[in-house]
Design a protein around this motif. Structure first.
Motif, PDB file in Angstrom:
ATOM      1  N   LYS A  24       0.632  -1.132  -0.179  1.00  9.92           N
ATOM      2  CA  LYS A  24       0.098  -0.081   0.064  1.00  9.92           C
ATOM      3  C   LYS A  24       0.673   1.363   0.084  1.00  9.92           C
ATOM      4  CE  LYS A  24      -1.921  -1.333   3.751  1.00  9.92           C
ATOM      5  NZ  LYS A  24      -1.385  -2.631   3.951  1.00  9.92           N
ATOM      6  N   THR A  25       1.891   1.273   0.804  1.00 11.87           N
ATOM      7  CA  THR A  25       2.567   2.392   0.940  1.00 11.87           C
ATOM      8  C   THR A  25       3.410   2.794  -0.155  1.00 11.87           C
ATOM      9  OG1 THR A  25       2.565   2.068   3.437  1.00 11.87           O
ATOM     10  CG2 THR A  25       4.298   3.736   2.618  1.00 11.87           C
ATOM     11  N   THR A  26       4.193   1.541  -0.773  1.00  8.14           N
ATOM     12  CA  THR A  26       5.075   1.643  -1.988  1.00  8.14           C
ATOM     13  C   THR A  26       4.022   2.206  -3.112  1.00  8.14           C
ATOM     14  OG1 THR A  26       6.206  -0.307  -0.957  1.00  8.14           O
ATOM     15  CG2 THR A  26       6.431   0.263  -3.522  1.00  8.14           C
ATOM     16  N   ILE A  49       5.861   8.642   4.094  1.00 10.76           N
ATOM     17  CA  ILE A  49       4.494   8.382   4.157  1.00 10.76           C
ATOM     18  C   ILE A  49       4.453   7.425   5.369  1.00 10.76           C
ATOM     19  CG2 ILE A  49       2.612   7.106   3.000  1.00 10.76           C
ATOM     20  CD1 ILE A  49       3.924   8.005   0.439  1.00 10.76           C
ATOM     21  N   ASP A  50       5.403   6.470   5.624  1.00  7.77           N
ATOM     22  CA  ASP A  50       5.135   5.313   6.438  1.00  7.77           C
ATOM     23  C   ASP A  50       5.700   6.085   7.891  1.00  7.77           C
ATOM     24  OD1 ASP A  50       4.393   2.839   6.217  1.00  7.77           O
ATOM     25  OD2 ASP A  50       6.171   1.933   6.747  1.00  7.77           O
ATOM     26  N   ARG A  51       6.422   7.335   8.049  1.00  3.20           N
ATOM     27  CA  ARG A  51       6.799   7.727   9.208  1.00  3.20           C
ATOM     28  C   ARG A  51       5.794   9.010   9.416  1.00  3.20           C
ATOM     29  NH1 ARG A  51      12.007   8.620   8.547  1.00  3.20           N
ATOM     30  NH2 ARG A  51      13.207   6.704   8.059  1.00  3.20           N
ATOM     31  N   VAL A  79      -5.310   8.802   1.554  1.00  2.79           N
ATOM     32  CA  VAL A  79      -4.815   8.340   2.939  1.00  2.79           C
ATOM     33  C   VAL A  79      -4.201   7.168   2.652  1.00  2.79           C
ATOM     34  CG1 VAL A  79      -6.334  10.020   4.368  1.00  2.79           C
ATOM     35  CG2 VAL A  79      -7.132   7.422   3.715  1.00  2.79           C
ATOM     36  N   ASP A  80      -3.285   6.640   3.645  1.00  2.00           N
ATOM     37  CA  ASP A  80      -2.558   5.748   3.706  1.00  2.00           C
ATOM     38  C   ASP A  80      -2.342   5.250   5.385  1.00  2.00           C
ATOM     39  OD1 ASP A  80      -1.141   3.192   2.452  1.00  2.00           O
ATOM     40  OD2 ASP A  80       0.496   4.084   3.676  1.00  2.00           O
ATOM     41  N   MET A  81      -2.442   4.154   5.766  1.00  2.00           N
ATOM     42  CA  MET A  81      -2.234   3.890   6.997  1.00  2.00           C
ATOM     43  C   MET A  81      -1.272   2.760   7.348  1.00  2.00           C
ATOM     44  SD  MET A  81      -6.093   4.646   8.145  1.00  2.00           S
ATOM     45  CE  MET A  81      -6.698   4.663   6.702  1.00  2.00           C
ATOM     46  N   PRO A  82      -0.501   2.753   8.300  1.00  2.00           N
ATOM     47  CA  PRO A  82       0.423   1.837   8.567  1.00  2.00           C
ATOM     48  C   PRO A  82       0.102   0.588   9.110  1.00  2.00           C
ATOM     49  CG  PRO A  82       0.790   3.428  10.262  1.00  2.00           C
ATOM     50  CD  PRO A  82      -0.128   3.939   9.323  1.00  2.00           C
ATOM     51  N   GLY A  83      -1.091   0.460   9.997  1.00  2.13           N
ATOM     52  CA  GLY A  83      -1.079  -0.882  10.617  1.00  2.13           C
ATOM     53  C   GLY A  83      -2.682  -1.132  10.711  1.00  2.13           C
TER      54      GLY A  83
HETATM   55 MG    MG Z   1       2.339   0.620   4.684  1.00  3.71          MG
END
Ligand code: MG
Ligand code: GDP
Length: 388
Positions: A24-26, A49-51, A79-83
């Protein structure tokens, strides 16, 4: 004179969802890179994005990254979310009301538990359009990818998304980030699918105007100004509005966004409204400014509530009927009683159906998200399922 705000393209809210590590983040970074090369966005690298910093949305701390870009026809907030827990909280509270979602599925792994859970949640919270990115297509073999595609279409159909006609695009976020022309083209194809398959949410603009008040200020010589994000509808200078809970009818005499005067504010815009003849102390945070007669406030409703686990900063002990926490609904903070019915107790980490009776009337509707707080910390996230 100040320059007026100019709206050039319709604005939509989208986001990536899907199982952890499916890319997702990539993919989010790759989208910004491709659009930066086209000149309609700014490249946001993976690390930024990841931080992303933690954000407090409706009183809940959520790790969420917002990136912003334009295609030829639209302006998007993405929006992108890490977990996984961030998805649950964010989707349940509606912190980011998505007009459409990009479901990221690794062509190497296929559907995994969080893939299915996010599709289920999307359906529950009213995300009506899903575009599938079959990611890591650079590394998968074609036959296996065909099988994964079939499996994803079945999953979508099972949740009422019409899997047979859903757009499924084979992409490689990683190769596109590296500048590979074939996979850069795959990201453009994905964006075209989003542009064409996620419609501009018209009804949202056609609905009667509603703005939850975030702040109230006085401008000497001009009057009282309320600020906030327009939840739905549109408003123009000269329009009549009512301030709910204050029993006030008034007229909008000025309208601004980010310091620029505007003729018309729309759903999604952050605005300041100057209200005629309203005393400073007649309005406060949590009130609603709306088209006259368009909402009937209520205090009893049923809801689905996710009780945060201790690890997420929630309670360590279960809750039972008679529990009386604070409810953060839009910008309001209201006390309420929870009735768990036959469920009797709800343990941290569980999602339960409850009936709530608030201490005062507020505008409520199915799909509306809220946070449950106790002693200044968030212990639950919920969605209204029915107003009683
Ligand atoms: Mg991610
Ligand atoms: P997220 O958890 O869904 O946000 O996934 P990430 O974007 O962090 O990616 C997880 C892992 O998959 C990382 O090691 C990425 O480099 C890798 N990855 C992401 N996209 C691709 C892709 O298109 N192809 C390949 N081969 N690997 C990818």
């Amino acid at each position: 004179a100040k320059t007026a705000y100019v709206r050039t393209k319709p604005h939509l809210n989208i986001g990536t969802m899907g199982h952890v590590d499916h890319g997702k983040t990539t993919l989010t970074a790759a989208i910004t890179k491709v659009l930066a090369e086209r000149g309609t966005g700014t490249f946001v690298p993976f690390d930024r994005i990841d931080r992303a910093p933690e954000e407090a949305a409706r009183g809940i701390t959520i790790n969420i990254a917002h990136v912003e870009y334009e295609t030829d026809t639209r302006h998007y907030a993405h929006v992108d979310m890490p977990g996984h827990a961030d998805y649950i909280k964010n989707m349940v509270t509606g912190a980011a009301q998505l007009d459409g979602a990009i479901l990221v599925v690794s062509a190497l792994d296929g559907i995994m538990p969080q893939t299915a859970e996010h599709v289920l949640l999307a359906r529950q919270v009213g995300v009506d359009h899903i575009v599938v990115a079959l990611n890591k297509a650079d590394a998968g073999d074609e036959e296996l990818t065909d099988l994964v595609e079939l499996e994803v279409r079945e999953l979508l159909t099972a949740h009422g998304y019409g899997g047979d006609s859903a757009p499924v695009v084979r992409v490689s976020g990683l190769r596109a980030l590296e500048g590979d022309p074939r996979w850069t083209a795959s990201i453009e194809a994905l964006l075209d699918a989003v542009d064409t398959c996620v419609p501009v949410p018209e009804r949202y603009l056609d609905a009667p105007f509603l703005l939850p008040v975030e702040n109230v200020l006085t401008i000497t010589g001009r009057g009282t100004v309320v600020t906030g994000a327009v939840e739905r509808g549109t408003v123009r200078v000269g329009d009549r509005v009512e301030v709910l809970g204050a029993g006030l009818d008034t007229v909008v005499t000025g309208l601004e966004t980010f310091g620029k005067p505007m003729e018309e504010a729309q759903a999604g815009d952050n605005v300041a409204l100057l209200l005629r003849g309203v005393a400073r102390d007649a309005v406060r945070r949590g009130r609603i400014v709306a088209a006259p007669g368009s909402v009937t406030p209520a205090r009893r409703f049923t809801a689905q509530v996710y009780v945060l686990s201790a690890r997420e900063g929630g309670r360590t002990t279960p809750v039972s009927s008679g529990y009386r926490p604070q409810f953060y609904i839009r910008t309001a903070d209201v006390v309420g009683d929870i009735d768990l019915g036959e469920t009797a107790v709800a343990r941290p980490g569980e999602t339960v159906t409850v009936t709530v009776e608030l201490g005062r009337d507020v505008p409520l509707e199915p799909g509306l998200g809220f946070a449950v707080r106790e002693g200044g910390r968030t212990v639950g996230a919920g969605t209204v399922t029915a107003v009683l």
